[in-house]
Design a protein around this motif. Structure first.
Motif, PDB file in Angstrom:
ATOM      1  N   SER A 618       0.817  -1.210   0.000  1.00 37.98           N
ATOM      2  CA  SER A 618       0.000   0.000   0.000  1.00 37.98           C
ATOM      3  C   SER A 618       0.852   1.262   0.000  1.00 37.98           C
ATOM      4  O   SER A 618       0.397   2.331  -0.412  1.00 37.98           O
ATOM      5  CB  SER A 618      -0.931   0.013   1.216  1.00 37.98           C
ATOM      6  OG  SER A 618      -0.198  -0.009   2.418  1.00 37.98           O
ATOM      7  N   ALA A 619       2.104   1.142   0.463  1.00 36.72           N
ATOM      8  CA  ALA A 619       2.969   2.322   0.554  1.00 36.72           C
ATOM      9  C   ALA A 619       3.823   2.520  -0.698  1.00 36.72           C
ATOM     10  O   ALA A 619       4.618   3.464  -0.762  1.00 36.72           O
ATOM     11  CB  ALA A 619       3.869   2.201   1.777  1.00 36.72           C
ATOM     12  N   LEU A 620       3.676   1.639  -1.698  1.00 37.44           N
ATOM     13  CA  LEU A 620       4.468   1.798  -2.915  1.00 37.44           C
ATOM     14  C   LEU A 620       4.103   3.093  -3.627  1.00 37.44           C
ATOM     15  O   LEU A 620       2.923   3.394  -3.844  1.00 37.44           O
ATOM     16  CB  LEU A 620       4.257   0.620  -3.860  1.00 37.44           C
ATOM     17  CG  LEU A 620       4.829  -0.742  -3.443  1.00 37.44           C
ATOM     18  CD1 LEU A 620       4.530  -1.772  -4.526  1.00 37.44           C
ATOM     19  CD2 LEU A 620       6.319  -0.673  -3.184  1.00 37.44           C
ATOM     20  N   GLY A 621       5.122   3.871  -4.004  1.00 37.88           N
ATOM     21  CA  GLY A 621       4.905   5.109  -4.747  1.00 37.88           C
ATOM     22  C   GLY A 621       5.586   5.060  -6.091  1.00 37.88           C
ATOM     23  O   GLY A 621       6.101   4.012  -6.514  1.00 37.88           O
ATOM     24  N   LYS A 622       5.638   6.208  -6.768  1.00 37.69           N
ATOM     25  CA  LYS A 622       6.167   6.232  -8.136  1.00 37.69           C
ATOM     26  C   LYS A 622       7.663   5.929  -8.187  1.00 37.69           C
ATOM     27  O   LYS A 622       8.181   5.468  -9.209  1.00 37.69           O
ATOM     28  CB  LYS A 622       5.873   7.573  -8.794  1.00 37.69           C
ATOM     29  CG  LYS A 622       6.533   8.767  -8.112  1.00 37.69           C
ATOM     30  CD  LYS A 622       6.214  10.060  -8.858  1.00 37.69           C
ATOM     31  CE  LYS A 622       6.913  11.259  -8.198  1.00 37.69           C
ATOM     32  NZ  LYS A 622       6.624  12.507  -8.944  1.00 37.69           N
ATOM     33  N   ASP A 623       8.372   6.196  -7.085  1.00 35.63           N
ATOM     34  CA  ASP A 623       9.811   5.930  -7.070  1.00 35.63           C
ATOM     35  C   ASP A 623      10.164   4.611  -6.391  1.00 35.63           C
ATOM     36  O   ASP A 623      11.344   4.270  -6.276  1.00 35.63           O
ATOM     37  CB  ASP A 623      10.531   7.074  -6.339  1.00 35.63           C
ATOM     38  CG  ASP A 623      10.388   8.406  -7.071  1.00 35.63           C
ATOM     39  OD1 ASP A 623      10.394   8.389  -8.317  1.00 35.63           O
ATOM     40  OD2 ASP A 623      10.265   9.446  -6.393  1.00 35.63           O
ATOM     41  N   LEU A 625       9.818   1.415  -7.172  1.00 36.79           N
ATOM     42  CA  LEU A 625      10.492   0.363  -7.931  1.00 36.79           C
ATOM     43  C   LEU A 625      11.960   0.694  -8.141  1.00 36.79           C
ATOM     44  O   LEU A 625      12.819  -0.192  -8.113  1.00 36.79           O
ATOM     45  CB  LEU A 625       9.801   0.139  -9.276  1.00 36.79           C
ATOM     46  CG  LEU A 625       8.412  -0.497  -9.230  1.00 36.79           C
ATOM     47  CD1 LEU A 625       7.929  -0.815 -10.633  1.00 36.79           C
ATOM     48  CD2 LEU A 625       8.417  -1.761  -8.386  1.00 36.79           C
ATOM     49  N   ASN A 626      12.264   1.979  -8.348  1.00 37.08           N
ATOM     50  CA  ASN A 626      13.668   2.375  -8.487  1.00 37.08           C
ATOM     51  C   ASN A 626      14.433   2.139  -7.188  1.00 37.08           C
ATOM     52  O   ASN A 626      15.587   1.706  -7.204  1.00 37.08           O
ATOM     53  CB  ASN A 626      13.767   3.846  -8.887  1.00 37.08           C
ATOM     54  CG  ASN A 626      13.297   4.086 -10.313  1.00 37.08           C
ATOM     55  OD1 ASN A 626      13.379   3.184 -11.158  1.00 37.08           O
ATOM     56  ND2 ASN A 626      12.811   5.276 -10.597  1.00 37.08           N
ATOM     57  N   ILE A 627      13.781   2.413  -6.050  1.00 36.78           N
ATOM     58  CA  ILE A 627      14.416   2.173  -4.756  1.00 36.78           C
ATOM     59  C   ILE A 627      14.636   0.680  -4.556  1.00 36.78           C
ATOM     60  O   ILE A 627      15.700   0.247  -4.090  1.00 36.78           O
ATOM     61  CB  ILE A 627      13.551   2.757  -3.620  1.00 36.78           C
ATOM     62  CG1 ILE A 627      13.471   4.288  -3.746  1.00 36.78           C
ATOM     63  CG2 ILE A 627      14.117   2.373  -2.258  1.00 36.78           C
ATOM     64  CD1 ILE A 627      12.469   4.922  -2.809  1.00 36.78           C
ATOM     65  N   MET A 628      13.624  -0.124  -4.906  1.00 35.46           N
ATOM     66  CA  MET A 628      13.753  -1.576  -4.777  1.00 35.46           C
ATOM     67  C   MET A 628      14.922  -2.087  -5.614  1.00 35.46           C
ATOM     68  O   MET A 628      15.734  -2.897  -5.141  1.00 35.46           O
ATOM     69  CB  MET A 628      12.453  -2.263  -5.209  1.00 35.46           C
ATOM     70  CG  MET A 628      12.409  -3.752  -4.886  1.00 35.46           C
ATOM     71  SD  MET A 628      10.960  -4.607  -5.584  1.00 35.46           S
ATOM     72  CE  MET A 628       9.621  -3.733  -4.796  1.00 35.46           C
ATOM     73  N   GLN A 629      15.019  -1.622  -6.854  1.00 38.28           N
ATOM     74  CA  GLN A 629      16.129  -2.032  -7.711  1.00 38.28           C
ATOM     75  C   GLN A 629      17.466  -1.616  -7.120  1.00 38.28           C
ATOM     76  O   GLN A 629      18.450  -2.374  -7.165  1.00 38.28           O
ATOM     77  CB  GLN A 629      15.975  -1.420  -9.099  1.00 38.28           C
ATOM     78  CG  GLN A 629      14.836  -2.018  -9.916  1.00 38.28           C
ATOM     79  CD  GLN A 629      14.690  -1.334 -11.261  1.00 38.28           C
ATOM     80  OE1 GLN A 629      15.582  -1.426 -12.104  1.00 38.28           O
ATOM     81  NE2 GLN A 629      13.588  -0.639 -11.467  1.00 38.28           N
ATOM     82  N   THR A 692       9.382  -7.801   9.435  1.00 35.94           N
ATOM     83  CA  THR A 692       9.453  -6.347   9.314  1.00 35.94           C
ATOM     84  C   THR A 692       8.961  -5.904   7.942  1.00 35.94           C
ATOM     85  O   THR A 692       9.418  -6.406   6.906  1.00 35.94           O
ATOM     86  CB  THR A 692      10.893  -5.866   9.531  1.00 35.94           C
ATOM     87  OG1 THR A 692      11.322  -6.293  10.825  1.00 35.94           O
ATOM     88  CG2 THR A 692      10.975  -4.350   9.439  1.00 35.94           C
ATOM     89  N   GLU A 693       8.050  -4.951   7.925  1.00 38.83           N
ATOM     90  CA  GLU A 693       7.469  -4.440   6.677  1.00 38.83           C
ATOM     91  C   GLU A 693       8.076  -3.075   6.381  1.00 38.83           C
ATOM     92  O   GLU A 693       7.807  -2.087   7.066  1.00 38.83           O
ATOM     93  CB  GLU A 693       5.945  -4.334   6.833  1.00 38.83           C
ATOM     94  CG  GLU A 693       5.204  -4.033   5.546  1.00 38.83           C
ATOM     95  CD  GLU A 693       3.700  -4.169   5.734  1.00 38.83           C
ATOM     96  OE1 GLU A 693       3.212  -5.315   5.762  1.00 38.83           O
ATOM     97  OE2 GLU A 693       3.039  -3.136   5.900  1.00 38.83           O
ATOM     98  N   HIS A 694       8.942  -3.034   5.373  1.00 33.32           N
ATOM     99  CA  HIS A 694       9.625  -1.789   5.031  1.00 33.32           C
ATOM    100  C   HIS A 694       8.758  -0.940   4.100  1.00 33.32           C
ATOM    101  O   HIS A 694       8.012  -1.455   3.263  1.00 33.32           O
ATOM    102  CB  HIS A 694      10.962  -2.084   4.343  1.00 33.32           C
ATOM    103  CG  HIS A 694      11.923  -2.842   5.205  1.00 33.32           C
ATOM    104  ND1 HIS A 694      12.479  -2.308   6.338  1.00 33.32           N
ATOM    105  CD2 HIS A 694      12.436  -4.098   5.088  1.00 33.32           C
ATOM    106  CE1 HIS A 694      13.294  -3.188   6.888  1.00 33.32           C
ATOM    107  NE2 HIS A 694      13.284  -4.294   6.155  1.00 33.32           N
ATOM    108  N   HIS A 695       8.875   0.364   4.228  1.00 36.93           N
ATOM    109  CA  HIS A 695       8.193   1.313   3.349  1.00 36.93           C
ATOM    110  C   HIS A 695       9.227   1.957   2.434  1.00 36.93           C
ATOM    111  O   HIS A 695      10.225   2.505   2.910  1.00 36.93           O
ATOM    112  CB  HIS A 695       7.473   2.387   4.166  1.00 36.93           C
ATOM    113  CG  HIS A 695       6.290   1.862   4.922  1.00 36.93           C
ATOM    114  ND1 HIS A 695       6.420   0.992   5.976  1.00 36.93           N
ATOM    115  CD2 HIS A 695       4.955   2.077   4.762  1.00 36.93           C
ATOM    116  CE1 HIS A 695       5.214   0.683   6.454  1.00 36.93           C
ATOM    117  NE2 HIS A 695       4.315   1.332   5.726  1.00 36.93           N
ATOM    118  N   ILE A 696       8.991   1.850   1.145  1.00 33.32           N
ATOM    119  CA  ILE A 696       9.923   2.450   0.174  1.00 33.32           C
ATOM    120  C   ILE A 696       9.156   3.301  -0.834  1.00 33.32           C
ATOM    121  O   ILE A 696       7.973   3.137  -1.031  1.00 33.32           O
ATOM    122  CB  ILE A 696      10.749   1.382  -0.564  1.00 33.32           C
ATOM    123  CG1 ILE A 696       9.839   0.378  -1.269  1.00 33.32           C
ATOM    124  CG2 ILE A 696      11.693   0.674   0.382  1.00 33.32           C
ATOM    125  CD1 ILE A 696      10.593  -0.594  -2.158  1.00 33.32           C
TER     126      ILE A 696
END
Length: 696
Positions: A618-623, A625-629, A692-696
């Motif tokens: 639910s916290a996924l934003g436009k950036d 996926l770039n942070i995940m990569q 742990t649920e990380h927010h990115i």
């Protein structure tokens, strides 16, 4: 996608019952006691496959699946007579692992089964007498698979005659023609290649001497299928969309072949035997299968290498962001380095498979026993807490000595199992596709394969690290408790000491937060494990002891039987879920977690390293996926072995726990493999929720 949705619903409800095969095999096997072992086996194998009921579900394009086609009378005979015979013979075959491997699919596709028979006959001409029965049995088993494929061809033709829908009639006639050709002959088209790969793997999964379900992997399809795909695309024989549909149907069939709770799939990407990066259309399409079928399989691993175009990692992250549990990301450079260190030639070291979860085995050459056995690291520490020590260093020395003794004893147990199994088991069909069985004239079960590693796995490493740090601080430095005093509290499951438990759990630093004083102990332990394992070699050629630090479901099983531990974990709660931090203990964010998880060398732990990360969907934003990569790349550049990611929300998981029928296809990553959340035990569900649920 209506076709795939229909087929995935069939797969969700599929019962993986192989009683018919075992009934037919052992009915015949029981009638031929006078035959020598190999010929008796081969005769029963041919009979079973010749008479096994073929099944084609409506809409299927790739065929070959288990169906319980016994009559009422046959079911009674199976239950009353032949089940016991089958189970007893399988027990006689011995323990140990099986099927955690991939066969030589390039040989299958280029030669077909008839070509493999011709290859065997060349060796047969000059073989000593003791090898002739093995070669004869291998040929008979290949002919059995051909006969079974011909039965599928006949069924498809029969169904076509009764089919009213013109499109489906055409599909069935095409299936009939393809099953006449492959796997008997070399594949000539992409469709034929996909069908041949699945059909032989499906037949291999019916092993009469191994009563459990088999978990064969499909190797690297973006390598061996790509020439067929490229040729068909260039000639206009197939479209990309039609090829994707066939791959999706293949993905469905993996779910029909392997029950949930295990693991089966394939790898994509990485480098080929020439060191060239594999990054083509099929690489992305084979990952897309995960998003299309939305089932527990295929278990897909993306072999990431630093020079790979970013678009492939981006594709993997997009799929993961949809809440899928695959692909897992493997570090091709680290794994190749590790394989070379263990003596695998570089060209072969590029051709490996995550044999189920994260265990690395060379493709087409392995009889490797993965996760053999598991060791409860938390219990090892508890076992040392029955006496006092003069110093922290003395306590650690005692722990390491016990760990070394455990490694030695368990290795010789596994080695004894190997020797027993070599005397009492056989698998001539599988031997046809594993180097160097045919060349040696030796069954895979009797030492014919090129590699015979044993891979023990060490579970609860993070619990042990955190517990060691607690002992260091409150026993040896602060002297608040003696070892025995703390052990009494643990034996009582912290009853009356909740304040102390919370302090141990929350106030003292934990592994996973980039704190060197804690993290150092993970490296100390893995270095000791690797050094101890290198001391031992077994009876077969190339038999090595190669460690791993992943858990499958064993963190829950061990946790259930392990008392409270010094890190504040209560009795019965699952141990840590892999090689990363324990559930809920990552307090400084995902970057700190990655730094902690890569402070120790991964490359010699070829048996498997699994690090789980969980991100809020639910916290996924436009950036995001770039942070995940970026996080994945950082993990890989620091020498991380494998990273597996869940993108979900606590609220969704809790809803699924309360309403399982509404979420029966919700898939989550566990400890190296994936499973349907609602099929997990309540304890395992809670363990996943508490990560742990990380927010990115």
């Amino acid at each position: 996608m209506k076709r795939i949705e229909k087929l995935r619903q069939i797969a969700l409800c599929h019962l993986h019952i192989n009683d018919e095969f075992f009934y037919r095999f052992y009915k015949r096997y029981s009638e031929n006691e006078s035959l020598v072992d190999y010929l008796r086996y081969a005769d029963a194998f041919f009979y079973a496959f010749s008479n096994l009921t073929p099944n084609i579900s409506d809409g299927e394009l790739i065929v070959g699946e288990i169906k319980n086609g016994l009559t009422v009378q046959e079911k009674e005979e199976w239950e009353n007579t032949y089940r016991e015979i089958a189970q007893e013979r399988c027990r006689l075959s011995g323990g140990g692992q099986d099927s955690h491997m991939a066969i030589d699919y390039e040989l299958l596709l280029s030669c077909g089964l008839k070509g493999v028979i011709a290859r065997i006959e060349k060796y047969e001409k000059t073989c000593p007498p003791e090898q002739s029965d093995f070669y004869s049995a291998a040929k008979t088993c290949l002919l059995a698979v051909i006969r079974h494929s011909e039965n599928y061809s006949a069924l498809a033709a029969h169904l076509a005659k009764e089919e009213c829908n013109d499109q489906r009639k055409k599909e069935l006639l095409q299936i009939s023609e393809i099953c006449k050709k492959v796997p008997a002959e070399p594949a000539k088209s992409f469709y034929e290649a996909v069908q041949s790969v699945h059909f032989v793997t499906y037949c291999l999964s019916l092993n009469p001497f191994r009563y459990g379900h088999q978990q064969f992997q499909l190797g690297h399809p973006d390598r061996y299928l790509y020439p067929y795909y490229k040729n068909d695309i260039e000639k206009g024989i197939i479209t990309k969309e039609a090829a994707q549909l066939l791959l999706d149907c293949l993905g469905i069939q993996i779910n029909m072949r392997v029950p949930s709770g295990l693991s089966s799939g394939y790898m994509v990407g990485g480098k080929d035997e020439d060191g060239e990066i594999v990054a083509n259309e099929l690489t992305e399409m084979l990952m897309q299968v995960v998003d299309d079928v939305k089932l527990v399989y295929p278990s897909v691993g993306l072999c990431h290498t630093k020079d790979m175009p970013d678009s492939f990692l981006q594709k993997a992250c997009e799929i993961l962001s949809h809440g899928r549990s695959h692909p897992a990301i493997f570090n091709d450079d680290v794994i190749t380095k590790g394989l070379i260190e263990y003596g695998v030639p570089e060209n072969e070291a590029h051709n490996y498979i995550h044999s189920t979860c994260v265990e690395i085995t060379p493709v087409a050459s392995s009889n490797v026993w993965v996760a053999s056995p598991y060791t409860n690291m938390a219990q090892l520490l508890l076992d040392t807490m029955t006496r006092e020590y003069d110093s922290f260093e003395e306590h650690i020395s005692a722990l390491l000595k016990d760990l070394g003794d455990s490694i030695k004893n368990k290795f010789w147990e596994q080695n004894s199992l190997r020797q027993y199994r070599a005397e009492h088991s056989m698998n001539p069909l599988l031997s046809c596709f594993v180097n160097d069985c045919i060349a040696r004239g030796m069954d895979i079960e009797k030492g014919g394969a090129r590699y015979h590693w044993i891979m023990p796995s060490f579970v609860g490493m993070a619990n042990l690290v955190d517990s060691i740090y607690v002992l260091k601080k409150i026993v040896y430095e602060n002297k608040e408790y003696t070892v025995r005093e703390l052990k009494v509290i643990l034996d009582r499951n912290f009853d009356g000491n909740e304040e102390l438990r919370q302090r141990l759990l929350k106030d003292l630093p934990k592994y996973g937060n980039d704190i060197d004083d804690v993290d150092q102990y993970f490296g100390m332990l893995t270095s000791h494990i690797v050094a101890e394992c290198k001391k031992y070699t077994g009876e077969f050629a190339e038999e090595k002891l190669i460690p791993s630090v992943f858990c499958w479901v064993m963190h829950e099983r061990f946790g259930r039987e392990t008392g409270a531990t010094p890190d504040g974990r209560l009795s019965g709660f699952p141990l840590g879920d892999g090689s990363g931090p324990c559930q809920g203990r990552e307090m400084n964010g995902p970057t700190a977690s990655i730094l902690s998880s890569t402070k120790w060398a991964h490359h010699e732990l070829i048996g498997g390293v699994a690090v789980n990360m969980k991100f809020s969907k639910s916290a996924l934003g436009k950036d995001s996926l770039n942070i995940m990569q970026g996080l994945i790349k950082a993990y890989m550049l620091r020498g991380g072995f494998e990273l597996q990611i869940n993108v979900t929300d606590k609220e969704l998981l809790e809803k699924a726990g309360r309403n399982p029928e509404e979420y029966r296809d919700l898939v989550v990553r566990i400890g190296g493999y994936s499973d349907y959340f609602t099929r997990l035990s309540p304890e395992m569900q809670q363990e996943v929720i508490l990560r742990t649920e990380h927010h990115i």
